[in-house]
Design a protein around this motif. Structure first.
Motif, short mmCIF file in Angstrom:
data_model
loop_
_atom_site.label_atom_id
_atom_site.label_comp_id
_atom_site.label_asym_id
_atom_site.label_seq_id
_atom_site.Cartn_x
_atom_site.Cartn_y
_atom_site.Cartn_z
N ASP A 195 21.77 26.61 102.33
CA ASP A 195 20.79 26.58 103.23
C ASP A 195 20.14 27.69 103.60
O ASP A 195 18.86 27.98 103.50
CB ASP A 195 21.38 25.84 104.72
CG ASP A 195 21.73 24.44 104.64
OD1 ASP A 195 21.18 23.71 103.69
OD2 ASP A 195 22.56 24.05 105.36
N GLN A 196 21.22 28.68 103.66
CA GLN A 196 20.35 30.27 103.84
C GLN A 196 19.61 30.64 102.53
O GLN A 196 18.47 31.38 102.83
CB GLN A 196 21.51 31.19 104.13
CG GLN A 196 21.20 32.62 104.07
CD GLN A 196 22.21 33.60 104.09
OE1 GLN A 196 23.48 33.11 104.06
NE2 GLN A 196 22.42 34.70 104.20
N GLN A 217 16.14 29.20 102.24
CA GLN A 217 15.06 29.57 103.30
C GLN A 217 14.14 30.80 102.61
O GLN A 217 13.30 31.26 103.21
CB GLN A 217 15.60 30.17 104.56
CG GLN A 217 16.63 29.20 105.41
CD GLN A 217 15.65 28.06 105.81
OE1 GLN A 217 14.36 28.16 106.35
NE2 GLN A 217 16.10 26.48 105.60
N ARG A 218 14.84 31.43 101.41
CA ARG A 218 13.94 32.45 100.88
C ARG A 218 12.92 31.85 100.32
O ARG A 218 12.65 30.85 99.52
CB ARG A 218 14.77 33.05 99.73
CG ARG A 218 16.14 33.84 100.36
CD ARG A 218 17.23 34.59 99.52
NE ARG A 218 18.03 35.35 100.11
CZ ARG A 218 18.89 36.14 99.55
NH1 ARG A 218 19.12 36.14 98.16
NH2 ARG A 218 19.94 36.46 100.30
#
Length: 104
Positions: free
Chosen positions: A12-13, A16-17
């Motif tokens: 998920d992190q 986000q990019r």
């Protein structure tokens, strides 16, 4: 397939990019109850399936709370191999984190 929540959070992190990385390196402790195969399977079932994943395993180390000796818990033993006492502090082996990424 049981999913590892820590890997889900890393995925998920990374999503986000603005652009996905070329490769991802994660650190996984020996005491994490997911095999490399299970981690790779979850990765391949994600939107980042085309991103290269590398896993670095960390050996487990515990410290006895009676004699204070440090040891590697072979076979996930719970008794200290030095004095036989039960009860130890986990020093390493429970890690699961994003170590680094390589960008385009």
């Amino acid at each position: 397939m049981q999913k590892n929540p820590r890997l889900s959070a890393i995925i998920d992190q990374l999503l986000q990019r603005p652009t996905p990385p070329v490769s991802v390196h994660v650190v996984v402790g020996e005491l994490i109850p997911f095999s490399d195969g299970q981690i790779f399977a979850q990765w391949k079932d994600s939107p980042l399936m085309h991103v290269e994943l590398t896993i670095r395993r960390i050996l487990a180390e515990q410290q006895c709370m009676v004699c204070f000796q440090k040891y590697h818990p072979a076979q996930r033993e719970v008794a200290c191999p030095h004095c036989g006492a039960r009860g130890a502090k986990v020093i390493s082996g429970e890690e699961f984190f994003l170590e680094s990424t390589e960008e385009k």
